[in-house]
Scaffold this motif. Structure first.
Motif, PDB file in Angstrom:
ATOM      1  N   GLU A   1      -7.238  44.333  -0.689  1.00  0.00           N
ATOM      2  CA  GLU A   1      -8.335  43.919  -1.561  1.00  0.00           C
ATOM      3  C   GLU A   1      -8.792  45.035  -2.484  1.00  0.00           C
ATOM      4  O   GLU A   1      -9.284  44.776  -3.583  1.00  0.00           O
ATOM      5  N   GLU A   2      -8.637  46.314  -2.037  1.00  0.00           N
ATOM      6  CA  GLU A   2      -9.153  47.392  -2.894  1.00  0.00           C
ATOM      7  C   GLU A   2      -8.422  47.454  -4.232  1.00  0.00           C
ATOM      8  O   GLU A   2      -9.003  47.831  -5.244  1.00  0.00           O
ATOM      9  N   ILE A   3      -7.159  47.042  -4.231  1.00  0.00           N
ATOM     10  CA  ILE A   3      -6.399  47.048  -5.486  1.00  0.00           C
ATOM     11  C   ILE A   3      -6.955  45.990  -6.443  1.00  0.00           C
ATOM     12  O   ILE A   3      -7.137  46.234  -7.636  1.00  0.00           O
ATOM     13  N   ILE A   4      -7.256  44.826  -5.897  1.00  0.00           N
ATOM     14  CA  ILE A   4      -7.819  43.741  -6.707  1.00  0.00           C
ATOM     15  C   ILE A   4      -9.167  44.176  -7.282  1.00  0.00           C
ATOM     16  O   ILE A   4      -9.439  44.039  -8.473  1.00  0.00           O
TER      17      ILE A   4
ATOM     18  N   GLU B   1       6.176  47.291  -2.286  1.00  0.00           N
ATOM     19  CA  GLU B   1       5.475  46.032  -2.565  1.00  0.00           C
ATOM     20  C   GLU B   1       4.036  46.277  -3.019  1.00  0.00           C
ATOM     21  O   GLU B   1       3.521  45.569  -3.881  1.00  0.00           O
ATOM     22  N   VAL B   2       3.389  47.271  -2.402  1.00  0.00           N
ATOM     23  CA  VAL B   2       2.006  47.579  -2.761  1.00  0.00           C
ATOM     24  C   VAL B   2       1.956  48.100  -4.201  1.00  0.00           C
ATOM     25  O   VAL B   2       1.082  47.725  -4.991  1.00  0.00           O
TER      26      VAL B   2
ATOM     27  N   GLU C   1       0.872  46.773 -10.059  1.00  0.00           N
ATOM     28  CA  GLU C   1       1.316  46.508 -11.434  1.00  0.00           C
ATOM     29  C   GLU C   1       1.031  45.066 -11.826  1.00  0.00           C
ATOM     30  O   GLU C   1       0.590  44.781 -12.935  1.00  0.00           O
ATOM     31  N   ARG C   2       1.285  44.179 -10.883  1.00  0.00           N
ATOM     32  CA  ARG C   2       1.078  42.758 -11.171  1.00  0.00           C
ATOM     33  C   ARG C   2      -0.401  42.476 -11.465  1.00  0.00           C
ATOM     34  O   ARG C   2      -0.752  41.716 -12.369  1.00  0.00           O
TER      35      ARG C   2
ATOM     36  N   ALA D   1      -1.225  51.329   1.818  1.00  0.00           N
ATOM     37  CA  ALA D   1      -0.074  50.678   2.469  1.00  0.00           C
ATOM     38  C   ALA D   1      -0.052  51.006   3.957  1.00  0.00           C
ATOM     39  O   ALA D   1       0.197  50.140   4.792  1.00  0.00           O
ATOM     40  N   GLU D   2      -0.345  52.249   4.254  1.00  0.00           N
ATOM     41  CA  GLU D   2      -0.296  52.685   5.649  1.00  0.00           C
ATOM     42  C   GLU D   2      -1.319  51.915   6.502  1.00  0.00           C
ATOM     43  O   GLU D   2      -1.006  51.423   7.582  1.00  0.00           O
TER      44      GLU D   2
END
Ligand code: SF4
Ligand code: SF4
Lengths: 276, 427
Positions: free
Chosen positions: B81-84, B180-181, B186-187, B334-335
């Protein structure tokens, strides 16, 4: 007579209701009737004719009884375990096949009972399954077991779903298969199913077999073959759960099961009626 | 038409059917949640938030989208969620917890799929999920078979991204996941047009960690000898953690945690002293689904911990806050996520040990393994867990069920019997 020596156990099962009275440890009255659509009026009728005593209800309709009678409730699992402690003090487990459910319960050294397994919503491996099959075969329910025992070999039954098995039976009859062999095949399949459930608990060296289906000699024979342990059938196995309820009512009247020293094995070696 | 229904109509929802859904949910909410005795005062916010899941929260997201924010729907706690959040987007878990929508999914999909997936699909297919039309992207993941194949279907009509989770937690698996992360970042950047800066990402990592710490505090307080909050209320808070605006959620949760601390000190509890304690382990119970908790807590026991994705799996383990550059931050993220012990992994020994450990930690008298029907991974793993619990001397029961009420009587009998079986053994 005081409440401490007389107790009434009510087992409101999904198909049959059982009401028993225990006086001084003996079974002195028993009523069995179809639960049907209006179990309450029949129950109240039966109760009216019975001497008063400590009262306890169990079974799937236990809350119905509680709402209309001055009684506490316990689950049928506890009642069944309690009865097993009395009916066979040295049994390690109990298997109950009733109208719509089948259960296997461990009876460990300590505690009222241990791990238990119960069938899910499906009727496979229950009395209901055998009832439907008896009808498909044109036998009375009482005749199904004895007829099956006269078969020389079983016909393999592939389906355990009540609906599919029924059509399987019908097509076997249409093919001219011997009805008794079909009946034997049905018992064998049911016993395998029940044994598979029982294998998820520790049945120990000796299991007690109760519930209406325990009256069926062919089920007893097949289950004996499938189970890894000795199988004991008490007298009137269909009353066991109601007897358990009455025993718990007595325990409670005496200040709880611990006070009587009961559920622990061997604390109270009681006569265990056997008919094996 | 009310202002809110106008909004739903504008979104293209079936407003009449949606009203029926809300009416059925309002009734169960009253019967199951609001009827509980001695609820903490701070639960008032969470009641409003639960109510607002189909109201205020939708409006809030619609408004944010008008300002250019994007909404990203998720179905699993592996989605970082932190990426979003760092891209200024809004994550919302879209999993369905209502039996109401299941028949709509069964019209188009096989029946033998777990109820969580069917409920989610049904909400979308019947046009009654208000988040459906406002999501800009949805993120699936390669966990269980049901979800994987459902992605194939829904990605035809929805902007969809699938995160590939490894099947084994090997070094190679870890590399794949890290990759993937990165790709996910990027996505998300592509979708939002934002560039994720290390400063903002660090801030969102801290925000998510704050949420995790607070949920952990809540969980620890629940484990008190006299739990200050019911298991149903604690679950409700967990469910909302997956939907609500995170800052506000954290502030409100902080207030709840403070109140619970006080209640522990004052000995205030919705449960009588000596109430039997149960750990629920297994599949998630998402918003709208309180079935097993309700049965347990109305049978005279307390749920004192949830080992699930609406429980420990969501908040355990923090993301290391020390990383500086984005690459390092993503590695830390990721970890943390790969440490989640979902049953989709093979082997998954750490979960088995963890359940036994948790049962000890919360001093559970018994464990109920909650398995959603047709969820093979949790169902099969339940066998090993039951064995491990048995050798640790902890009684347990496996319950496999769907969202419907038809087996409630039978489940109640089993749970009551489990509690009875604890009697006669000195605690
Ligand atoms: S149970 Fe597994 S697949 Fe389901 S939400 Fe949790 S982590 Fe994801
Ligand atoms: S509960 Fe099980 S089957 Fe359902 S979505 Fe989660 S992992 Fe898949």
């Amino acid at each position: 007579m005081s409440a401490a020596t007389t107790a009434i156990g009510i087992d409101l099962g999904s198909r049959m209701t059982k009401v028993v009275r225990l006086s001084d440890g003996d079974l002195t009255d028993a009523h069995v009737f179809d639960t049907g659509h209006d179990p309450l009026s029949r129950l109240l009728e039966v109760m009216e004719g019975m001497e008063a005593g400590a009262l306890l209800a169990t079974g799937y309709g236990r809350y119905l009884a509680r709402n209309h009678l001055p009684c506490a409730t316990v689950t049928e699992i506890r009642a069944c375990a309690r009865a097993a402690r009395r009916l066979c003090p040295d049994c390690d487990s109990v298997i109950d096949i009733g109208g719509q459910d089948t259960k296997a319960i461990e009876l460990p050294e300590r505690g009222w009972f241990g791990r238990f397994e119960m069938n899910d919503r499906c009727a496979a491996g229950t009395g209901r399954f055998l009832e439907v099959m008896a009808e498909a075969l044109g036998y009375g329910l009482e005749d199904l077991g004895p007829q099956a025992l006269r078969a020389d070999r079983p016909v393999q039954i592939n389906s355990m779903c009540t609906v599919f098995a029924e059509s399987e039976v019908i097509s076997l009859i249409a093919r001219g298969e011997d009805r008794r062999r079909i009946a034997l095949g049905l018992h064998a399949a049911t016993a395998r199913r029940v044994a598979a459930m029982a294998s998820r608990i520790d049945t120990g060296r000796r299991a007690l077999f109760v519930g209406g289906v325990a009256k069926n000699p062919c089920m007893v024979a097949n289950l004996r073959e499938e189970l890894p342990c000795e199988l004991i059938v008490p007298e009137r196995p269909e009353l066991a759960v109601a007897i358990g309820a009455a025993l718990i009512a007595l325990d409670e009247a005496h200040g709880g099961a611990e006070a009587t020293g009961d559920p622990g094995r061997g604390n109270r070696a009681e006569a265990a009626p056997r008919s094996d | 038409m009310s202002e809110h229904n106008q909004l739903l109509a504008d979104l293209g929802l079936d407003v009449q059917l949606h009203d029926k859904l809300l009416a059925s949910q309002a009734k169960s909410y009253r019967d199951i949640i609001l009827s509980q005795p001695d609820r903490p005062g701070a639960m008032a916010y969470f009641d409003r938030a639960a109510h607002g899941a189909h109201g205020g929260r939708v409006r809030e997201i619609v408004d944010a989208r008008e300002q250019g924010a994007k909404m990203i729907g998720t179905f699993c706690v592996y989605v970082p969620e932190e990426i979003i959040l760092a891209a200024g987007a809004i994550p919302v878990a879209l999993c369905g917890g209502t039996t109401f929508s299941v028949p709509y999914a069964e019209k188009a999909f096989p029946r033998d799929i777990c109820p969580l997936v069917k409920s989610t699909l049904g909400l979308a297919l019947a046009d009654i999920c208000p988040y459906g039309p406002i999501k800009d992207m949805a993120v699936g993941e390669t966990t269980c078979d049901a979800k994987k194949k459902v992605w194939d279907v829904i990605s035809q009509s929805v902007n969809f991204h699938v995160l590939e989770l490894p099947q084994k937690k090997t070094e190679r698996g870890g590399d794949l996941w890290l990759h993937e992360v990165h790709e996910f970042k990027e996505r998300v950047e592509e979708l939002t047009g934002a560039r994720i800066e290390p400063g903002v990402l660090a801030q969102k990592v801290r925000l998510m960690n704050r949420k995790r710490r607070l949920l952990r505090d809540l969980n620890e307080l629940r484990m008190a000898p006299r739990p200050p909050i019911s298991g149903k209320d604690a679950l409700l808070v967990m469910q909302l953690a997956l939907i609500d605006e995170p800052e506000r959620f954290c502030n409100e949760l902080e207030a709840l945690v403070a109140e619970l601390r006080q209640r522990v000190e004052d000995g205030v509890s919705p449960f009588a002293p000596g109430t039997r304690r149960v750990l629920v382990a297994g599949c998630p119970s998402v918003l709208g689904n309180w079935k097993i908790h309700h049965i347990i807590e109305t049978s005279g026991a307390a749920v004192v911990c949830d080992e699930s994705c609406t429980g420990t799996r969501y908040f355990e383990n923090l993301v290391d806050e020390g990383a500086q550059a984005v690459d390092e931050q993503l590695e830390a993220i990721a970890e943390r996520y790969l440490r989640i012990d979902c049953s989709c992994f093979t082997p998954n020994t750490e979960r088995i040990e963890h359940v036994v450990e948790l049962a000890g930690e919360c001093r559970a008298d018994a464990v109920v393994q909650y398995i959603l029907q047709y969820c093979h991974t949790y169902n099969i793993e339940a066998i090993r867990i039951a064995r491990a619990l048995r050798s640790a001397g902890i009684p347990s029961l496996e319950i496999e069920t769907d969202y419907s009420e038809e087996d409630a009587g039978q489940l109640r009998t089993r749970v009551e019997a489990l509690l009875e079986s604890l009697q006669g053994v000195s605690p």
